[in-house]
Design an enzyme around this catalytic site. Sequence first.
Site, short mmCIF file in Angstrom:
data_model
loop_
_atom_site.label_atom_id
_atom_site.label_comp_id
_atom_site.label_asym_id
_atom_site.label_seq_id
_atom_site.Cartn_x
_atom_site.Cartn_y
_atom_site.Cartn_z
N PRO A 28 40.22 38.00 30.40
CG PRO A 28 38.28 36.96 31.88
CD PRO A 28 39.87 37.47 31.32
NE ARG A 72 34.27 50.41 24.18
CZ ARG A 72 34.18 50.60 23.04
NH1 ARG A 72 35.17 50.84 21.15
NH2 ARG A 72 33.02 49.37 21.92
CE1 TYR A 80 43.06 47.90 33.30
CE2 TYR A 80 40.68 49.13 31.92
CZ TYR A 80 41.89 48.43 32.99
OH TYR A 80 40.41 47.64 33.68
CG ASN A 95 46.36 41.31 32.57
OD1 ASN A 95 45.25 41.44 33.83
ND2 ASN A 95 46.50 42.44 32.84
CB ALA A 153 37.91 41.28 35.51
CG HIS A 190 39.78 41.24 40.83
ND1 HIS A 190 41.38 41.19 41.45
CD2 HIS A 190 39.37 41.53 39.52
CE1 HIS A 190 41.68 41.91 40.62
NE2 HIS A 190 40.63 42.32 39.78
CG ASP A 198 42.44 24.65 42.19
OD1 ASP A 198 43.06 25.37 43.17
OD2 ASP A 198 41.49 24.56 42.22
CG HIS A 220 46.58 43.12 37.97
ND1 HIS A 220 45.51 42.13 37.18
CD2 HIS A 220 47.30 42.51 38.79
CE1 HIS A 220 45.46 40.99 37.77
NE2 HIS A 220 46.62 41.01 38.86
CB ILE A 221 47.76 47.12 32.24
CG1 ILE A 221 47.54 45.93 31.68
CG2 ILE A 221 47.82 48.57 31.87
CD1 ILE A 221 46.85 46.20 30.34
CB SER A 222 45.34 49.86 36.33
OG SER A 222 43.91 48.15 36.77
NE ARG A 232 41.05 50.59 38.04
CZ ARG A 232 40.36 49.37 36.81
NH1 ARG A 232 41.12 48.48 36.92
NH2 ARG A 232 39.28 49.20 36.47
#
Length: 144
Positions: free
Chosen positions: A10, A18, A23, A74, A77, A80, A87, A100-102, A107
């Site tokens: 997502p 943005r 990112y 990747n 969200a 998490h 699965d 993960h880019i960041s 964070r």
Amino acid sequence: MKKILLLNGPNLNLLGQRQPEIYGSETLDDVVATCTDLGATLGFEVEAHQSNHEGVIVDWIQDARGVVAGIVINPGALSHTSVAILDALNAFEGPVMEVHISNIHKRERFRHHSYVSGRAEGVIAGLGTEGYGFALRRLATLLA
Ligand code: CA2
């Protein structure tokens, strides 16, 4: 030619549009083009998908069974929150690299845990979009 699946979850369709301070400025198209070229150099076909929908990502992982050699993912969200993606990855037989880019550990606390990390051969975080290339190279090594 062996195939590697490159999956993005997502909001990663917004890359480069943005929050460049988190990112970076590369778009998802840039990332896919770089990975496609690198994949070809390493002897792999790269098939790339992005979705904002958990079930769609689960379907792509299921469809990869017996067809795809390895997965770079990747999950955004969903890293998490999603036991469903974990699965599906557990039902996939090949190696998985999580990107993960960041740096999720620098964070908010809720980003520190990823369900996918317990399944992945390796986890790359905080290397910007360069992390995708490193993940691809690692998969190539694991699949050699
Ligand atoms: O650092 C990463 O790659 C993340 O997987 C990105 C997710 C975030 O929820 C994870 O905790 C860490 C968010 C992706 C959002 O991507 C955007 C890109 C540009 C502009 C807005 C959102």
